[in-house]
Enzyme design. Sequence first.
Site, PDB file in Angstrom:
ATOM      1  CG  ASP A 298      -2.118  -0.924   1.055  1.00  0.00           C
ATOM      2  OD1 ASP A 298      -2.300  -1.465  -0.056  1.00  0.00           O
ATOM      3  OD2 ASP A 298      -2.867  -1.112   2.030  1.00  0.00           O
ATOM      4  N   GLY A 299       2.001   1.221   0.676  1.00  0.00           N
ATOM      5  CA  GLY A 299       2.874   2.390   0.708  1.00  0.00           C
ATOM      6  C   GLY A 299       3.360   2.781  -0.675  1.00  0.00           C
TER       7      GLY A 299
ATOM      8  CG  LEU B 185      -8.827  -0.016  11.550  1.00  0.00           C
ATOM      9  CD1 LEU B 185     -10.300   0.222  11.865  1.00  0.00           C
ATOM     10  CD2 LEU B 185      -8.683  -1.018  10.403  1.00  0.00           C
ATOM     11  CB  SER B 186      -3.818   1.200  14.361  1.00  0.00           C
ATOM     12  OG  SER B 186      -3.206   2.452  14.164  1.00  0.00           O
TER      13      SER B 186
ATOM     14  CD  GLN C 219       4.655   6.957   1.095  1.00  0.00           C
ATOM     15  OE1 GLN C 219       4.464   7.695   0.134  1.00  0.00           O
ATOM     16  NE2 GLN C 219       4.422   5.657   1.029  1.00  0.00           N
TER      17      GLN C 219
END
Length: 299
Positions: free
Chosen positions: A71-72, A190-191, A248
């Site tokens: 995903d990154g 979410l986390s 990033q």
Amino acid sequence: MHFPIVALIGRYQDTGLDAPLRALAAMLTQAGRRVLVDADTARNTAVHEYPVATMQEIGESASLAVVMGGDGTVLGVARHLAPYGVPLIGINHGRLGFITDIPLQDAHDALARVLDGNFQIEERMLLQGSVWRGDALMYTASALNDVVLNRAGRGGMIEMRVELDGVYMYTQRADGLIIATPTGSTAYALSANGPLLHPGLNAMVLVPVAPQSLSNRPIVIPDTGVLNMTLTAIGRVETGASAHFDMQTWSDLQLGDRITVQRAPHTARLVHPQGYSFFSTLRRKLHWNQMPQVSDNIE
């Protein structure tokens, strides 16, 4: 013909991409497509048989970008290609893969369906974040997942005043604050116990990270507004906070800095094989529908 010029982009310094990239390039060439290889990908792999293009050249000429990685990788490529409107499809060569939803072993079948016209394109919103010091613009960047304000590694809690369209919302003391898109609601937000947002929603969510007050809760707001966060206190060190964009790119923050976040003018265009379902992705990635197993073992 659907997608006559296809660019291949691989995860930076991934040593296992040579064979799958070559196989995809051969399959695309056999299907009558012109193949471009991202310049960084060509440098980091042994795939040198095809024309090489910079990200700008891909944006100006490619009709589809195939991104192989996690995903990154997709986050970085999406930010670069969004202004050009080039759609991209993600092949998962990473771990979880919410955005790179096509497993590597299914890549050829999925791409064949897409090239045959059996696909759907999903528009995903981006955020535009800017750091202001007085009247001076210090930094600006876009984000597909989130803009995160957080304390420095050696610093304590940070305090920020949050406004939406000039209307005061709250002042918060916490380790950080996540401003996430629907795409980013399945990531860091979410986390931190944020809600899942359907990608079709025109909204963003503010999720506190380890807030001092237990009454602080995530809040979903419309994407039409402009968020304004002013750093009113930092913990113990001068450079005690930073702003991160998709984790990033980043900018250090100082006391009194103002951070604005709003919807970016461009969208990321994600290609999925026909029949793609966001809920199916959630079921697979989050292991929904798996019932607890009865065990006689004492834990």
